[in-house]
Design an enzyme around this catalytic site. Structure first.
Site, mmCIF file in Angstrom:
data_model
loop_
_atom_site.group_PDB
_atom_site.id
_atom_site.type_symbol
_atom_site.label_atom_id
_atom_site.label_comp_id
_atom_site.label_asym_id
_atom_site.label_seq_id
_atom_site.Cartn_x
_atom_site.Cartn_y
_atom_site.Cartn_z
ATOM 1 C CB THR A 39 30.687 38.590 200.141
ATOM 2 O OG1 THR A 39 29.992 39.528 199.327
ATOM 3 C CG2 THR A 39 31.410 37.601 199.269
ATOM 4 C CG ASP A 61 28.440 46.399 199.034
ATOM 5 O OD1 ASP A 61 29.572 46.212 198.559
ATOM 6 O OD2 ASP A 61 27.398 45.909 198.533
ATOM 7 C CD GLN A 108 33.176 66.837 195.175
ATOM 8 O OE1 GLN A 108 33.774 66.636 194.118
ATOM 9 N NE2 GLN A 108 32.044 67.506 195.232
ATOM 10 C CB CYS A 109 40.466 65.279 197.717
ATOM 11 S SG CYS A 109 40.402 66.590 196.511
ATOM 12 C CB SER A 166 26.796 45.466 204.447
ATOM 13 O OG SER A 166 27.509 45.880 203.317
ATOM 14 C CB SER A 167 23.710 47.088 199.887
ATOM 15 O OG SER A 167 25.030 47.095 199.419
HETATM 16 N N1 ASP Z 1 27.075 43.154 198.870
HETATM 17 C C1 ASP Z 1 27.965 42.555 199.834
HETATM 18 C C2 ASP Z 1 27.710 43.197 201.189
HETATM 19 O O1 ASP Z 1 28.121 44.294 201.421
HETATM 20 C C3 ASP Z 1 29.370 42.719 199.406
HETATM 21 C C4 ASP Z 1 30.400 42.098 200.321
HETATM 22 O O2 ASP Z 1 30.152 41.612 201.386
HETATM 23 O O3 ASP Z 1 31.583 42.095 199.902
HETATM 24 O O4 ASP Z 1 27.072 42.594 202.022
#
Ligand code: ASP
Length: 349
Positions: free
Chosen positions: A21, A99, A282-283, A67-68
């Site tokens: 982002t 992400d 999971q906590c 990054s996803s």
């Molecule tokens: N979808 C974006 C990423 O991880 C979200 C971000 O950068 O905040 O690249």
């Protein structure tokens, strides 16, 4: 020496821009990273060249990614860039999407063996191109920490806190405080003054021969989140070859539905085949203590090793790193229980 006065040498940083982002532009499909755009914005903003700021170069990776869309190959790419430029800079700032930043930070912590310089990841929730953003401040903070403090660790800097990379998790998809390290206080805090929590800065005693990058990662790893009603069949399918290591996200202090014979059988059979099973919780806060309940003892009997208070991000990337080094399942288990980069709180049994 200038006129009898020693001028303090400015530190020089390498800013590695990977996407996210922070440097995105609007497109008909939504926000996307655009080549050259972040560099342009940083060059236009005089604050980055203010005299209190370190000198820096910007290196942009190709292609820039949300990054996803990143994979372990991208972690290797970032690690290699740092290795290539290691001697030319006093520190590194990696601009990255939020992400999967916790995964990249965790992976780099393990891959950069013998790291003696700061590597600080940051990003933002609002792109730098918008007037109200957290991008400018996050980059400034990351740069100042990287240039002025001796932190030989991979860290995440976000919203005025500096966190150990292999302890972080993304905890907020909209607030500026997007990252926390739930089981470790921040390494540093930026207020009116910048404060470093020196006694928790981690210095590895293992690798003291300079930087070596472990670029071989075994990606035959995964995470399995338990839920009430999970069947032996689901677990068996998940643990089929070629999987080599799995983080089991168990309940509470590492407990599972051990009365379910098919469930236990699926775990035992995979462990006997040499699949390394790591029990994490999971906590968000707290640790795995397998001896606390019979439902934890049953997990240990099936062959699971405790992941203590490791985040799943750290446990997963540590598995990929250790398996990539070619260790046997027994060796991997031993290392999983060893604090290598400050990823777990030791002295808990
Ligand atoms: N979808 C974006 C990423 O991880 C979200 C971000 O950068 O905040 O690249």
């Amino acid at each position: 020496m200038i006129n009898g006065v020693y001028k303090k040498m400015k530190k020089k940083l390498l800013i590695v821009y990977t996407g996210g982002t922070i440097g995105m532009k609007k497109s008909p499909d939504g926000w996307i990273p655009a080549s050259g755009f972040l560099k342009e914005l940083m060059n236009e903003n005089r604050v980055f060249r203010n005299e209190v700021m370190p000198d820096f170069d910007i290196l942009e990776l190709e292609p820039l990614l949300d990054s996803s869309d990143m994979s372990p190959d991208d972690w290797v790419k970032i690690a290699k860039v740092i290795e290539q430029h290691y001697t030319d800079y006093q520190g590194f700032v990696v601009l990255h999407g939020t992400d999967t930043m916790a995964y990249t930070a965790s992976a780099l912590s393990f891959m950069l063996e013998g790291l003696e310089k700061p590597v600080i990841l940051t990003g933002s929730q609002i792109p730098m191109m918008l007037p109200r953003n957290d991008a400018t401040e996050n980059i400034i903070g990351a740069m100042l920490f990287a240039a002025n403090h001796e932190i030989p660790e991979v860290c995440v800097f976000f919203d005025n806190i500096l966190l150990r990379g292999c302890r972080t998790q993304k905890v907020n998809a909209e607030g500026f405080r997007a990252f926390e390290s739930p089981n470790l206080p921040p390494l540093g805090i930026g207020g009116i003054h910048i404060k470093i929590n020196r006694n928790i800065v981690f210095r590895s005693e293992m690798d003291t021969n300079g930087l070596t990058v472990q670029s071989q990662l075994d990606t035959r790893v995964g995470v399995l989140w338990l839920f009430p009603g999970i069947t032996g069949e689901i677990v068996k399918n998940y643990l089929r070859p070629p999987i080599k290591g799995v983080v089991i996200q168990a309940f509470g202090s590492g407990n599972g539905p051990v009365s379910n014979q098919a469930f236990i059988q699926a775990l035992t059979e995979a462990n006997d085949r040499g699949v390394v099973l790591v029990d994490c919780t999971q906590c968000t806060v707290g640790t795995v203590l397998l001896a606390d309940y019979a439902t934890g003892t049953g997990m240990a009997r099936a062959g699971l090793v405790s992941g203590y208070d490791m985040t799943p991000e750290a446990a997963l990337t540590k598995l990929a790193y250790l398996l990539g080094k070619g260790y046997s399942p027994e060796e991997v288990k031993q290392w999983m229980n060893t604090n290598m980069r400050g990823e777990m709180t030791v002295s808990m049994t």
